[in-house]
Design a protein around this motif. Structure first.
Motif, mmCIF file in Angstrom:
data_model
loop_
_atom_site.group_PDB
_atom_site.id
_atom_site.type_symbol
_atom_site.label_atom_id
_atom_site.label_comp_id
_atom_site.label_asym_id
_atom_site.label_seq_id
_atom_site.Cartn_x
_atom_site.Cartn_y
_atom_site.Cartn_z
ATOM 1 N N THR A 75 0.835 -1.204 0.000
ATOM 2 C CA THR A 75 0.000 0.000 0.000
ATOM 3 C C THR A 75 0.871 1.256 0.000
ATOM 4 O O THR A 75 0.630 2.193 -0.766
ATOM 5 N N TRP A 123 -7.554 -1.176 -6.673
ATOM 6 C CA TRP A 123 -8.791 -1.809 -6.176
ATOM 7 C C TRP A 123 -8.516 -3.256 -5.780
ATOM 8 O O TRP A 123 -9.062 -3.741 -4.778
ATOM 9 N N SER A 128 -6.880 -3.226 -2.484
ATOM 10 C CA SER A 128 -7.883 -2.944 -1.445
ATOM 11 C C SER A 128 -8.691 -4.197 -1.124
ATOM 12 O O SER A 128 -8.985 -4.485 0.032
ATOM 13 N N ARG A 129 -9.035 -4.906 -2.163
ATOM 14 C CA ARG A 129 -9.815 -6.130 -1.968
ATOM 15 C C ARG A 129 -9.006 -7.144 -1.152
ATOM 16 O O ARG A 129 -9.511 -7.755 -0.203
ATOM 17 N N ASN A 185 -8.897 -6.124 2.396
ATOM 18 C CA ASN A 185 -10.140 -6.426 3.090
ATOM 19 C C ASN A 185 -10.273 -7.915 3.402
ATOM 20 O O ASN A 185 -10.746 -8.298 4.465
ATOM 21 N N LYS A 195 -8.240 -8.534 6.476
ATOM 22 C CA LYS A 195 -8.953 -8.062 7.671
ATOM 23 C C LYS A 195 -10.039 -9.057 8.058
ATOM 24 O O LYS A 195 -10.274 -9.340 9.237
ATOM 25 N N GLN A 196 -10.706 -9.578 7.031
ATOM 26 C CA GLN A 196 -11.786 -10.523 7.278
ATOM 27 C C GLN A 196 -11.238 -11.798 7.909
ATOM 28 O O GLN A 196 -11.831 -12.341 8.845
ATOM 29 N N ARG A 203 -10.585 -11.251 11.481
ATOM 30 C CA ARG A 203 -11.852 -11.331 12.202
ATOM 31 C C ARG A 203 -12.278 -12.794 12.383
ATOM 32 O O ARG A 203 -12.779 -13.184 13.438
ATOM 33 N N ASN A 258 -13.210 -14.714 15.683
ATOM 34 C CA ASN A 258 -14.482 -15.432 15.836
ATOM 35 C C ASN A 258 -14.293 -16.932 16.054
ATOM 36 O O ASN A 258 -15.241 -17.623 16.424
#
Lengths: 552, 552
Positions: B372, B414, B417-418, B421, B424-425, B428, B432
């Motif tokens: 980035t 893009w 960015s994908r 993300n 990040k997921q 998470r 979880n």
């Protein structure tokens, strides 16, 4: 390869058609008869279904939920009625991309046999899905042939789909979109043209056009659309539906396929479309308080929504935007706006004010939204078409620039993002230029202005649509009234046009008036929240609808 | 042009120096003496100031606030003491870019003459600002010569600056940064090198290096830094400060100048740095409940913060991250982590668990953060240097790729960015994967590992820093203990290195041990919230500090 794509299209269409049970298939004559009886699709479909089915499909989600809970209908009866009706509607207007009737009926049967003591919140409720949502075992095409025949796995399934399943919803259909979703008319090489079910002379709108048509003819009580540039609001407005473009991070987009994934500036959002505002509020309340997608999807945040909250502050201020200074709203929209203003001002404790952001800012936001959509010069769209050799759809020609046009560099993109943020900031500054007591809780604004005929997509401006996506305001498409020739057959005087673009819009309106086919067509406006309050737009939308109907 | 830039640098440095009152100027001998007495900057500065001034500067924001309210000190005395001390510290370690003493003293005088009945929340409190904040009449250089001599107008002023002014704060200095802020060492052609005030043998860190040095030597009670890749946490850790990298949209960035404006993926955030956790919490509470920047800045949202909330849930779970699987934390950090774990487990109702996200994911997040930062191949940085002909600073060489390297296209951006993300997921998903009852409220993790000497920036890994920016977790730098030769002088066994990069880190650590200059140097860790809860990290940070000090 040249003709190979046609064979693949044929194969996909056959795959779809073969999933319609033989007994539900219509002959060509019936199809044409219904299509030609342009404003009576739903009534004609009614005639093809038994009364018991119509009783089920002619109801709301919340009523269905009660009926299922009270065992007045079985889940199977509900699923059967909606599968049947969806199959019939599809044969007339071409709104489905995937049919899941077998799974739906089987699940419903299982639900009836093994009913839990406490019913999950959507137990036995059929929910339709735009063809961006991933469902196990079926394709997500986004309207591209290139994405057909690539069924999704369990892991691919969209979070929202899993949440709906877990809440007891019955998944039975996926619905048409234009390839890439970057058009407001729903047509693709793969699935053909989707017609409007309120009036087949007109486009269904887009990109959630299949949803609009299906729900419009009562083939679904609630469906999911997406909106990056009006794709929920446009088909909602063209079918008299309530359709919410929520703000980002509310309804989860996790594992929902999309164009330009990773494009964070002016994001696509996913949201509900329905005939009934109570149903829509129930769905959003479930999202905020039951589904809690922020626990799973990193792009989601907790948000406030309470479908039971019908309280308004004293001296509730509503902004009315009579125009953007660039395109003159149609006479019908101006009357609808005036009707809202008068209604609001007639209610004690409510007050309408004029909402007129600077014309230059309105114009700039529109240009910035277009610049954003053209930032890759159409390279991604083109590569999807090129992959199979299917020809570029005409509706996408504005999105695909000639080969000499380069994509933006990352620095150009950052600069564009910065300018977008500046514009958002200036819009906020306009809002803050009002004294606190005069700042509107919601703003009522035109949206689609008028319908358009197949092939005339570019004649229907999206000036009142795109700026909302740039601002990321929640916005609810709300049917205010409908076209009545006796009062609405008013031509626009092109001499009063504000500019050439306005003149073209006026000329198209006058053409529509000449054609005289708009009788009964819904006239919708949008309700936006300048403070990103999804609950507020829905609460006020429900209130306004109630007041308008009691004033009738 | 070749030498022209040097003249301009001279002119800017003179402009700055001339704003130091003659009576406060130090001779070279004194400066060198203090600098050479490496670990005693603050003590040496104390000797140059009257006791009354030291009593003022050796206190916390909240104590000062009380003293001003109770008229135990005047605003003028407070402003005078901090201006004086800042001037002295600056002459030793070179931490200021703008001096506003005249305005500060005049404002303070006015505040004493015309004191309102109810004091605004920061009445008479001096607050220092990183040289990204726009203040009327002075430059914001970002460390670039190109941006010098372009004083900002009233309209340019950063929202946060206006909010501070309105709350009664006294603005008196702006502080050094490396050009572009994309380095962890604070040096520029324009202002020279900023030294650490805890130990002048070491770098002050960066990019909020001027703030770190100034607050570290008690020249400020609270200052504003920014953090896109550790720029608040690194200098905080190197000066034993508490420094909060808040999540985006909390402290307003509106009209704060920045590199790569419009780069929305991995955003820079602005946040407080202080010696006292209570001061920092007071500031964030003001932000959430008093300043309410979301009413002005479209990038801000309301957020929860309550400095008085010291309640913890029963069975409070704290994650301890002993490593990322790529770089072995230093022996001091491992001991600090163990100390935290033992302390937590010794408190009834609290429980520490191991927090070990997959090594591949840790590694991927680090790579993505670098990708980035390099997405424009350094084009923007280069253009800033080229504009005046000043030579590229050595510390920025890793950021500026050779001319053949192109910026990313928007599609590549893009896609990046994908992928960010997705990462990040997956983080998470790791969170979880714990049962709800075992999910940590906060995570304690290494940050800077060890100090570095001027010129050795690249020998201090940012592996434990950058992933936090990618995840956008609020993260608080917290001083846990300090280096004591008798217990911490432990070399690392390079044979146990996990990889070559780890080996290099270990070798540098061993070099530092050999040099034996770390006595007393702060050992800091970071407290992160995986649920984006800024209040939680500060509340727990305060609690942990208290428990650690009572265990000593």
């Amino acid at each position: 390869m040249t003709n190979c794509w046609k064979e693949l299209v044929e194969k996909k269409r056959n795959q779809l058609y073969n999933k319609i049970p033989a007994g539900w298939r219509l002959d060509e004559e019936t199809i044409n008869r219904i299509k030609n009886d342009s404003t009576n699709v739903a009534a004609n479909i009614d005639k093809l279904c038994p009364k018991e089915e119509n009783d089920i499909t002619n109801t709301t989600l919340l009523e269905l939920k009660d009926k299922i809970a009270n065992k007045k209908v079985s889940c199977y009866e509900v699923a059967y009625a909606f599968c049947h009706r969806a199959a019939l509607i599809h044969q007339v207007v071409n709104c489905l991309t995937e049919i899941l009737f077998d799974e739906a009926l089987e699940t419903a049967k299982r639900y009836d046999l093994d009913t839990p003591d406490v019913l999950p919140p959507l137990y036995g409720i059929p929910i339709s899905l735009k063809d961006q949502c991933n469902v196990e075992n079926v394709d997500t095409t986004l309207g591209y042939l290139n994405r057909a025949f690539k069924p999704k796995s369990k892991q691919d399934e969209s979070l929202i789909v899993t949440l709906l399943r877990d809440a007891g919803a019955i998944l039975y259909v996926k619905t048409t979109v234009p390839p890439s979703m970057m058009a407001t008319e729903t047509v693709s090489n793969l699935f053909g043209y989707t017609y409007n079910t309120i009036n087949t002379n007109f486009s269904t709108g887009g990109s959630s056009g299949g949803e609009g048509a299906l729900i419009g003819a009562r083939g679904s009580v609630l469906g999911l659309g997406t909106d990056i540039g009006g794709s929920i609001r446009i088909p909602s407005s063209y079918h008299g539906l309530v359709g919410l473009r929520p703000s980002t991070g509310t309804v989860p987009y996790l594992r929902v396929d999309n164009s330009w994934e990773g494009r964070e500036v002016i994001s696509s959002v996913i949201g509900p479309m329905s005939r009934d505002i109570k149903d829509l509020r129930y769905f959003m309340d479930l999202m905020a308080n039951d589904f809690k997608p922020h626990l799973e999807d990193v792009k989601c945040s907790p948000f406030y929504f309470d479908a039971k909250n019908d309280r308004f502050t004293n001296d509730y201020v509503v902004g009315i935007q009579y125009g953007d200074g660039v395109i003159t709203p149609t006479p019908t929209d101006l009357q609808a706006l005036k009707l809202c203003e008068d209604t609001i001002n007639s209610i004690p404790g409510f007050r309408a004010i004029k909402w007129s952001p600077p014309t230059e800012l309105n114009d700039e936001m529109y240009s910035l939204a277009w610049e954003t959509d053209l930032a890759d010069a159409g390279k991604e769209i083109k590569s999807e078409f090129d992959a199979t050799g299917e020809p570029l759809c005409e509706i996408l020609e504005p999105m695909v620039l000639d080969d000499s046009r380069k994509q933006y560099t990352v620095n150009q993109w950052w600069d564009l993002s910065r300018r977008i943020n500046d514009a958002k900031q200036r819009y906020r500054d306009y809002y803050n230029s009002f004294e606190t007591k005069d700042r509107p809780s919601v703003i009522i604004c035109p949206s689609t202005l008028h319908p358009f005929k197949p092939g005339n997509m570019l004649k229907a401006t999206v000036r009142y649509i795109l700026f909302v996506n740039l601002l990321n305001f929640p916005s609810l498409s709300l049917p205010i009234t409908s076209f009545k020739s006796e009062i609405h057959k008013i031509k626009q005087d092109t001499c009063t046009a504000l500019n050439h673009e306005d003149e073209i819009e006026m000329e198209y309106w006058n053409e529509l008036i000449n054609d005289d086919q708009m009788e009964g067509f819904p006239i919708s406006l949008q309700i936006m929240s300048p403070t990103f309050d999804n609950n507020e737009v829905c609460k006020f939308g429900a209130f306004l609808l109630e007041k308008l109907s009691s004033h009738k």
